[in-house]
Design an enzyme around this catalytic site. Structure first.
Site, short mmCIF file in Angstrom:
data_model
loop_
_atom_site.label_atom_id
_atom_site.label_comp_id
_atom_site.label_asym_id
_atom_site.label_seq_id
_atom_site.Cartn_x
_atom_site.Cartn_y
_atom_site.Cartn_z
N ASN A 174 -13.22 -14.42 27.03
CA ASN A 174 -13.96 -15.01 27.84
C ASN A 174 -15.15 -13.98 28.29
O ASN A 174 -16.38 -14.73 28.42
CB ASN A 174 -13.14 -15.35 29.20
CG ASN A 174 -11.89 -15.92 28.95
OD1 ASN A 174 -11.87 -16.65 28.00
ND2 ASN A 174 -10.72 -15.67 29.78
N ASP A 175 -14.92 -12.78 28.79
CA ASP A 175 -15.91 -12.09 29.05
C ASP A 175 -16.65 -11.50 27.50
O ASP A 175 -17.79 -11.40 27.75
CB ASP A 175 -15.56 -10.66 29.77
CG ASP A 175 -15.16 -10.94 31.18
OD1 ASP A 175 -16.06 -11.65 31.56
OD2 ASP A 175 -14.31 -10.78 31.40
N ARG B 197 -20.20 -17.02 32.60
CA ARG B 197 -19.30 -17.82 32.57
C ARG B 197 -19.00 -18.65 33.78
O ARG B 197 -18.20 -19.62 33.68
CB ARG B 197 -17.86 -17.01 32.05
CG ARG B 197 -17.52 -16.02 33.12
CD ARG B 197 -16.32 -15.09 32.94
NE ARG B 197 -14.94 -15.64 33.00
CZ ARG B 197 -14.13 -14.60 32.85
NH1 ARG B 197 -14.07 -13.37 32.31
NH2 ARG B 197 -12.71 -15.07 32.88
N ARG C 155 -2.30 -10.73 34.76
CA ARG C 155 -3.95 -10.55 35.41
C ARG C 155 -3.22 -9.91 36.71
O ARG C 155 -2.86 -10.53 37.84
CB ARG C 155 -4.52 -11.63 35.75
CG ARG C 155 -5.43 -12.16 34.45
CD ARG C 155 -6.09 -13.45 34.86
NE ARG C 155 -7.32 -13.86 33.65
CZ ARG C 155 -6.89 -14.46 32.54
NH1 ARG C 155 -5.87 -15.03 32.45
NH2 ARG C 155 -7.81 -14.55 31.78
N HIS D 147 -12.11 -18.24 36.48
CA HIS D 147 -10.92 -17.85 36.71
C HIS D 147 -10.08 -19.07 37.50
O HIS D 147 -8.64 -19.20 37.19
CB HIS D 147 -10.97 -16.64 37.66
CG HIS D 147 -11.00 -15.42 36.75
ND1 HIS D 147 -11.97 -15.01 36.61
CD2 HIS D 147 -10.21 -14.93 35.72
CE1 HIS D 147 -12.07 -14.08 35.75
NE2 HIS D 147 -10.87 -13.92 35.31
N CYS E 263 -6.32 -12.46 24.10
CA CYS E 263 -5.63 -12.71 25.34
C CYS E 263 -6.93 -13.62 26.16
O CYS E 263 -6.36 -14.03 27.31
CB CYS E 263 -5.05 -11.78 26.39
SG CYS E 263 -6.43 -10.64 26.92
N GLU F 122 -13.84 -6.65 25.60
CA GLU F 122 -14.22 -7.74 26.22
C GLU F 122 -15.77 -7.41 26.50
O GLU F 122 -16.46 -8.34 27.15
CB GLU F 122 -13.59 -8.25 27.30
CG GLU F 122 -13.50 -7.00 28.33
CD GLU F 122 -12.49 -7.84 29.48
OE1 GLU F 122 -12.36 -8.72 29.81
OE2 GLU F 122 -12.05 -6.81 30.31
N ARG G 115 -2.25 -5.97 32.90
CA ARG G 115 -3.59 -5.23 32.79
C ARG G 115 -3.88 -4.72 34.34
O ARG G 115 -3.61 -5.46 35.15
CB ARG G 115 -4.41 -6.63 32.61
CG ARG G 115 -6.18 -5.95 32.72
CD ARG G 115 -6.90 -6.96 32.58
NE ARG G 115 -7.05 -8.33 33.35
CZ ARG G 115 -7.77 -9.26 33.18
NH1 ARG G 115 -8.48 -9.58 32.22
NH2 ARG G 115 -7.82 -10.15 34.39
C1 PEP Z 1 -11.25 -12.18 29.12
O1 PEP Z 1 -12.33 -11.80 29.75
O2 PEP Z 1 -11.11 -13.14 27.99
C2 PEP Z 1 -10.05 -12.17 29.84
C3 PEP Z 1 -8.80 -12.24 29.12
O3 PEP Z 1 -9.98 -11.53 31.24
P1 PEP Z 1 -10.43 -12.54 32.41
O4 PEP Z 1 -10.44 -13.65 31.98
O5 PEP Z 1 -9.38 -12.01 33.43
O6 PEP Z 1 -11.71 -11.72 32.65
MG MG Z 2 -12.35 -10.51 31.26
#
Ligand code: PEP
Ligand code: MG
Length: 538
Positions: free
Chosen positions: A452-453, A463, A295, A188, A500, A429, A331
């Site tokens: 990402n997740d 990650r 976020r 993040h 996203c 995700e 979100r």
């Molecule tokens: C993701 O997981 O791709 C996402 C957009 O949420 P975050 O990166 O905030 O976990």
């Molecule tokens: Mg996420």
């Protein structure tokens, strides 16, 4: 001249002084002092510095989030001027001939305990404050820097790693670039750096030596390098590159107001991801079609305690209103794992990424969830607002959420609040959500894929962990197939599907996503125009 290499998180160039950001923990030592008066003077000097810090914090918080949050720093300043407290510390130094750090800590603990044992709730609450001010004075005495940036001019922040809450608390106007020794592309902090549009390097092979503090450096994240004390030639090259880069960025402005359309006429919505109200000007400047991911947890991370309904309402309203009718997808709280706020008091977990986080916390702590939903629904009256829920794995979760949403809406209507039409969607995700996407699609109005997740859980690659970067493949066919499956199941059920996660801004995949039938790509504001350019070239 010294040259180091790192890995780019956001390409760009920055030239400026380095600011070595070290996280030091203070270990209390009791020491005897010869000259008690000199020690008292050292303590008094630290108090003056503490009050200056508190004044600055007050001004910053007042400007950014308002009086209600800022007031605490006024209270701390007054406590730092309290004669009982000051005299008790000075007496300890003089009577026991001890060092100021020890006298402040012991006296602070004593005052805190006395407050905590009082019946009055107001005084009980002051217990934490007295500890806070004592820690501040001790940090100053021990020469430990504040979490923020103690510099008048913008600097290149160089750190081992930065947590999301450390990053959000920094004054963005003081940062030219981020350089970290550790970290991963999808952390993040990396995402925040991208959203702040700051050239950034991670995994940089530099030592955090004090002698680097204040030295001139060049961050060139186009070429993954950090140059400390550049010689004349390197400096000239960097200045020329910086100029060229700025010109390229300016050229992108020609795309403002243009459609996101391929040469064969296919369109896609290009939205922006934000974490705070402060990101809004960048969204508008880069002409995003909407906000695809707000976020909201960063509103919580930037706060010392649970943000109230009104505070959240103000933040969401500013964004919804500021977007002038364009869609804003908020979100709900995705706290937990790497995003920690102390006041949540989350238990230690062995596997926090798979633990109590995101929607799981909201479904466990109903009051926190309802407060946020109330704030979002109230803000929805000021523009076009959608809500999406993170980390969904099951159909029952969304059914439960919808029940809660109905209760919240009814309460607001009965109280006379205006609310708008709000689209409800979920993040896809987790592999479970992908596999259930045909059924989940019947419950919601849109899907937004959090790559990402989704990548982390599909490939079983943390990650946050840079040690396994070698195994990490953001284009892994398993992830791409999951994206296709989600789009197909969404479309079969008549809902739109976006991405996203960070993969949305990977321009080498834009054409693939268009071929897959993606409806929306939501990226850091900086990537909106480069993505538009890419789409128009397809
Ligand atoms: C993701 O997981 O791709 C996402 C957009 O949420 P975050 O990166 O905030 O976990
Ligand atoms: Mg996420």
């Amino acid at each position: 001249m010294l040259k180091f290499s790192g890995k780019s998180v956001l390409p760009g160039i920055a030239i400026g002084k380095m600011y070595i950001f070290k996280k030091k923990e203070y270990t209390l030592v009791k020491a005897n002092v010869e000259d008690a008066e000199a020690e008292v003077a050292r303590f008094q000097d630290a108090c003056e510095k503490g009050k200056t810090q508190l004044n600055k914090l007050y001004e910053k918080t007042l400007a950014e989030v308002g009086e209600e949050h800022a007031a605490i720093f006024e209270v701390h300043k007054m406590m730092m001027e309290d004669l009982d407290y000051l005299e008790a510390i000075e007496a300890k130094i003089r009577d026991e001939k001890v060092n100021a750090e020890y006298a402040v800590t012991v006296t602070g603990d004593f005052f805190a305990e006395t407050f905590a044992n009082m019946d009055d709730d107001y005084f009980k609450a002051r217990s934490a404050d007295v500890l806070d001010i004592s820690k501040r004075i001790v940090r100053i005495l021990a020469g430990i820097k504040e979490a923020g940036i103690d510099s008048e001019e913008p600097v290149i922040v160089v750190a081992d790693d930065l947590t999301p809450s450390e990053t959000v608390q920094m004054d963005k106007s003081k940062i030219l670039a981020f350089v970290t020794r550790f970290g991963s592309q999808n952390s993040h902090t990396a995402i925040l750096a991208r959203s702040m549009n700051l050239p950034s390097l991670i995994n940089t092979d530099i030592e955090l030596l004090d002698e680097f503090d204040g030295k001139i450096a060049v961050v060139d994240s186009f070429h993954d390098t950090l140059i400390v004390n550049p010689d004349e030639t390197a400096m000239k090259e960097a200045e020329a590159d910086l100029k060229r880069w700025k010109e390229e960025l300016a050229a992108l402005d020609e795309l403002i107001g243009k459609e996101n359309i391929t040469r064969d006429g296919r369109k896609v919505n290009v939205y922006a991801n934000i974490g705070n109200v402060e990101d809004l000007p960048k969204v508008l400047k880069n002409d995003a079609g909407g906000i695809g991911l707000f976020r909201s947890e960063f509103v919580y991370l930037g706060s010392k305690d649970y943000p109230t309904e009104d505070e959240q309402f103000e933040a969401y309203k500013q964004v919804v209103e500021g977007m002038g009718g364009k869609k804003v997808i908020i979100r709900t709280l995705d706290i937990g794992a790497d995003k920690q706020a102390d006041y949540f008091h989350l238990d230690h977990e062995e596997n926090p990424a798979m633990g109590l986080r995101a929607i799981r916390i909201c479904l466990e702590r109903m009051e926190v969830f309802k407060t946020q939903l109330r704030a979002i629904y109230r803000a929805s009256a000021y523009g076009t607002c959608s809500i999406m829920f993170p980390m969904i794995i099951s159909v029952w979760e969304i059914k439960k959420i919808k029940e809660i949403v109905e209760v919240v809406k009814q309460e607001l209507i009965e109280e006379g609040h205006a609310i708008g039409e709000v689209e409800l969607g979920i993040m896809i995700e987790t592999p479970a959500a992908v596999m259930m996407s045909d059924e989940l699609a019947k419950e919601v109005e849109f899907f937004s894929i959090g790559t990402n997740d989704l990548t982390q859980y599909t490939l079983a690659i943390d990650r946050q962990n840079e040690c396994i970067n070698r195994f990490y493949d953001s284009h892994h066919p398993a992830v791409l197939r999951m994206i296709q499956m989600t789009i197909d199941n969404g479309h079969k059920n008549g809902i739109w599907v976006g991405i996203c996660g960070e993969l949305a801004s990977d321009l080498t995949l834009t054409e693939t996503f268009m071929d897959m039938g993606i409806d929306e790509l939501s990226v850091s504001p900086t990537y909106v125009l480069p993505l538009r350019k890419k789409v128009r070239e397809i």
